[in-house]
Enzyme design. Structure first.
Site, mmCIF file in Angstrom:
data_model
loop_
_atom_site.group_PDB
_atom_site.id
_atom_site.type_symbol
_atom_site.label_atom_id
_atom_site.label_comp_id
_atom_site.label_asym_id
_atom_site.label_seq_id
_atom_site.Cartn_x
_atom_site.Cartn_y
_atom_site.Cartn_z
ATOM 1 N N ARG A 7 47.475 24.853 31.806
ATOM 2 C CA ARG A 7 48.052 24.942 33.143
ATOM 3 C C ARG A 7 48.089 23.537 33.740
ATOM 4 O O ARG A 7 47.453 22.620 33.231
ATOM 5 C CB ARG A 7 47.223 25.881 33.997
ATOM 6 C CG ARG A 7 47.259 27.329 33.535
ATOM 7 C CD ARG A 7 46.168 28.156 34.185
ATOM 8 N NE ARG A 7 46.280 28.142 35.640
ATOM 9 C CZ ARG A 7 45.288 28.472 36.456
ATOM 10 N NH1 ARG A 7 44.099 28.793 35.981
ATOM 11 N NH2 ARG A 7 45.474 28.449 37.764
ATOM 12 N N SER A 9 47.159 22.376 36.847
ATOM 13 C CA SER A 9 46.272 21.954 37.920
ATOM 14 C C SER A 9 45.378 20.814 37.460
ATOM 15 O O SER A 9 45.174 20.600 36.264
ATOM 16 C CB SER A 9 45.402 23.124 38.382
ATOM 17 O OG SER A 9 44.426 23.445 37.396
ATOM 18 N N LYS A 74 36.760 32.775 32.143
ATOM 19 C CA LYS A 74 36.743 33.896 33.091
ATOM 20 C C LYS A 74 38.135 34.438 33.373
ATOM 21 O O LYS A 74 38.281 35.582 33.818
ATOM 22 C CB LYS A 74 36.055 33.502 34.399
ATOM 23 C CG LYS A 74 36.808 32.488 35.251
ATOM 24 C CD LYS A 74 36.018 32.154 36.508
ATOM 25 C CE LYS A 74 36.737 31.126 37.374
ATOM 26 N NZ LYS A 74 38.020 31.615 37.909
ATOM 27 N N ASP A 75 39.186 33.642 33.119
ATOM 28 C CA ASP A 75 40.558 34.085 33.350
ATOM 29 C C ASP A 75 41.158 34.812 32.156
ATOM 30 O O ASP A 75 42.251 35.380 32.263
ATOM 31 C CB ASP A 75 41.463 32.884 33.674
ATOM 32 C CG ASP A 75 41.095 32.197 34.974
ATOM 33 O OD1 ASP A 75 40.574 32.885 35.872
ATOM 34 O OD2 ASP A 75 41.316 30.979 35.080
ATOM 35 N N THR A 118 37.921 33.814 50.367
ATOM 36 C CA THR A 118 37.810 34.115 48.941
ATOM 37 C C THR A 118 38.927 35.066 48.548
ATOM 38 O O THR A 118 39.323 35.929 49.333
ATOM 39 C CB THR A 118 36.452 34.734 48.573
ATOM 40 O OG1 THR A 118 36.434 35.013 47.170
ATOM 41 C CG2 THR A 118 36.184 36.024 49.326
ATOM 42 N N SER A 120 38.519 36.689 45.568
ATOM 43 C CA SER A 120 37.835 37.439 44.520
ATOM 44 C C SER A 120 37.146 38.675 45.091
ATOM 45 O O SER A 120 36.328 38.571 46.007
ATOM 46 C CB SER A 120 36.791 36.538 43.845
ATOM 47 O OG SER A 120 35.845 37.297 43.116
ATOM 48 N N ARG A 122 34.996 40.384 43.460
ATOM 49 C CA ARG A 122 33.604 40.241 43.035
ATOM 50 C C ARG A 122 32.813 39.458 44.071
ATOM 51 O O ARG A 122 31.727 39.880 44.501
ATOM 52 C CB ARG A 122 33.540 39.517 41.676
ATOM 53 C CG ARG A 122 32.125 39.096 41.259
ATOM 54 C CD ARG A 122 32.155 38.184 40.044
ATOM 55 N NE ARG A 122 32.840 36.930 40.293
ATOM 56 C CZ ARG A 122 32.282 35.852 40.822
ATOM 57 N NH1 ARG A 122 31.009 35.860 41.180
ATOM 58 N NH2 ARG A 122 32.979 34.751 41.010
ATOM 59 N N ARG A 123 33.356 38.316 44.478
ATOM 60 C CA ARG A 123 32.662 37.510 45.482
ATOM 61 C C ARG A 123 32.600 38.235 46.818
ATOM 62 O O ARG A 123 31.575 38.230 47.495
ATOM 63 C CB ARG A 123 33.366 36.158 45.642
ATOM 64 C CG ARG A 123 33.173 35.216 44.453
ATOM 65 C CD ARG A 123 34.068 33.999 44.564
ATOM 66 N NE ARG A 123 33.815 33.053 43.477
ATOM 67 C CZ ARG A 123 34.709 32.169 43.043
ATOM 68 N NH1 ARG A 123 35.908 32.108 43.599
ATOM 69 N NH2 ARG A 123 34.405 31.349 42.060
ATOM 70 N N ARG A 140 44.176 30.941 48.581
ATOM 71 C CA ARG A 140 44.754 30.630 47.277
ATOM 72 C C ARG A 140 44.967 29.122 47.185
ATOM 73 O O ARG A 140 44.795 28.380 48.144
ATOM 74 C CB ARG A 140 46.113 31.337 47.088
ATOM 75 C CG ARG A 140 46.054 32.857 47.030
ATOM 76 C CD ARG A 140 45.433 33.400 45.753
ATOM 77 N NE ARG A 140 45.990 32.767 44.563
ATOM 78 C CZ ARG A 140 47.161 33.107 43.993
ATOM 79 N NH1 ARG A 140 47.884 34.081 44.518
ATOM 80 N NH2 ARG A 140 47.604 32.489 42.913
ATOM 81 N N ASN A 142 44.886 25.410 44.409
ATOM 82 C CA ASN A 142 43.968 24.743 43.495
ATOM 83 C C ASN A 142 42.718 24.279 44.236
ATOM 84 O O ASN A 142 42.592 24.451 45.451
ATOM 85 C CB ASN A 142 44.669 23.586 42.769
ATOM 86 C CG ASN A 142 45.204 22.539 43.723
ATOM 87 O OD1 ASN A 142 44.611 22.245 44.746
ATOM 88 N ND2 ASN A 142 46.343 21.951 43.388
ATOM 89 N N THR A 145 43.239 21.900 47.252
ATOM 90 C CA THR A 145 43.846 22.582 48.391
ATOM 91 C C THR A 145 42.831 23.445 49.124
ATOM 92 O O THR A 145 42.767 23.455 50.360
ATOM 93 C CB THR A 145 45.015 23.458 47.913
ATOM 94 O OG1 THR A 145 45.994 22.634 47.283
ATOM 95 C CG2 THR A 145 45.659 24.201 49.071
ATOM 96 N N ARG A 146 42.001 24.149 48.370
ATOM 97 C CA ARG A 146 41.016 25.027 49.004
ATOM 98 C C ARG A 146 39.961 24.227 49.771
ATOM 99 O O ARG A 146 39.544 24.620 50.858
ATOM 100 C CB ARG A 146 40.349 25.919 47.956
ATOM 101 C CG ARG A 146 41.294 26.947 47.373
ATOM 102 C CD ARG A 146 40.546 27.993 46.574
ATOM 103 N NE ARG A 146 41.246 28.322 45.353
ATOM 104 C CZ ARG A 146 40.872 29.271 44.501
ATOM 105 N NH1 ARG A 146 39.781 29.968 44.746
ATOM 106 N NH2 ARG A 146 41.565 29.511 43.418
ATOM 107 N N CYS A 234 39.767 40.707 35.895
ATOM 108 C CA CYS A 234 39.136 39.753 36.810
ATOM 109 C C CYS A 234 39.215 40.185 38.272
ATOM 110 O O CYS A 234 38.603 39.578 39.136
ATOM 111 C CB CYS A 234 39.759 38.370 36.642
ATOM 112 S SG CYS A 234 41.509 38.303 37.087
#
Length: 296
Positions: A7, A9, A74-75, A118, A120, A122-123, A140, A142, A145-146, A234
């Site tokens: 990818r 990023s 994880k992805d 977040t 996620s 899960r989080r 959302r 990269n 950005t976050r 995920c």
């Protein structure tokens, strides 16, 4: 010369260049944009389907446009498509999650009804388990950005959650407010590990074997076996972490309701060579306690 897909990023490029450096190969990197990279205005769980960050890379592998693809493990879906294998799993970086807080306050000290970013489930579920007052807002983009969104004085976020490994790899550890303990936030299966997926050809697997780290592979195999046995992707509120000490593999896993009210936690130990079996056994224990109903 091997061609590697990645990818685009900054983190994905770092990981791919790290793989090439470890292999000491003059390999070629080909940037491939995935659906998860293109659709940035929709929360990940709502985009739907497995392989949001991997499907296009796998298509290029099948077409032999590339011979290897570098992923954040994880992805990567737990099922490997026909003709593709995991050629190497690298030694794991820190597997957990961290809080980046604009005010410098830790999770338990954030103000009442603070807004946390977040994408996620899960989080989100684990956050709400300990702080049900928190207001969760999708985020959302990269890593850069976050972080910018999290620290913006007039931004909507009091704090955000990110993977520890990504910040460490990019040299952004200075923005970490708190490394969240596993008692509060277990990671996603495979989090912190880099995987190299490749065409199932002996000469490629032989080259990649030089960078394979078996203890990490055994630990994440148990985590992913737990995920696979629950039919998970995920986007589910499911977490697992395996570690090896004194030749014993210990796995702890958690399944939660989206609101964090209900939490099933299971743990067990086995020989590292029985990683798949351990993950499946703990999934059965979680199912017996109602995990299937929690996951809907």
């Amino acid at each position: 010369m091997l061609r590697f897909g990645t990818r685009g990023s900054k983190l994905a490029l770092w990981q791919s260049e790290h793989v090439l450096l470890m292999l000491s190969l003059g390999g070629e990197l080909k940037i491939i944009h995935t659906k998860g990279d293109k659709v940035l205005d929709t929360p990940l769980p709502l985009i739907g389907g497995k392989g949001l960050f991997t499907a296009e890379l796998e298509a290029a592998l099948h077409a032999n446009t590339i011979q290897c693809a570098v992923h954040s493990l994880k992805d990567l879906p737990t099922e490997q498509p026909a003709g593709l294998v995991l050629g190497a799993i690298l030694a794991r970086a820190p597997a957990g999650d961290v809080l980046v807080s604009r005010s410098g306050k830790t999770l338990l000290n954030l103000p009442q009804n603070a807004t946390v970013g977040t994408s996620s489930r899960r989080r989100a579920a684990q956050l709400l388990r300990v702080r049900p007052d928190l207001q969760l807002l999708d985020i959302r983009g990269n890593v850069d950005t976050r972080i910018q969104k999290a620290l913006a004085p007039d931004g909507p976020y009091d704090a955000i959650l990110l993977a520890h490994a990504g910040l460490e790899r990019l040299g952004y550890e200075n923005v970490i407010t708190e490394v969240l303990p596993f008692a509060i936030m277990l990671p996603a299966p495979g989090q912190g590990a880099i995987a190299v997926q490749c065409r199932d050809e002996a000469w490629i697997r032989e080259k990649l074997s030089l960078i394979h780290h078996e203890p990490t592979a055994q630990a994440v195999t148990a985590e992913r076996a737990f995920l696979a046995a629950l039919g998970g992707g995920c986007s589910l509120p499911l977490a697992a972490y395996g570690s090896i000490t004194d030749n014993t593999l210990t796995l702890t896993a958690r399944v939660l309701s989206p609101d964090g009210v209900h939490c099933i936690e299971v743990s067990g130990a086995a020989s590292p060579t029985d990683a798949d079996t351990l993950g499946a056994q703990l999934a059965d224990e979680a199912k017996a306690q109602g995990a299937t109903e929690l996951l809907g």
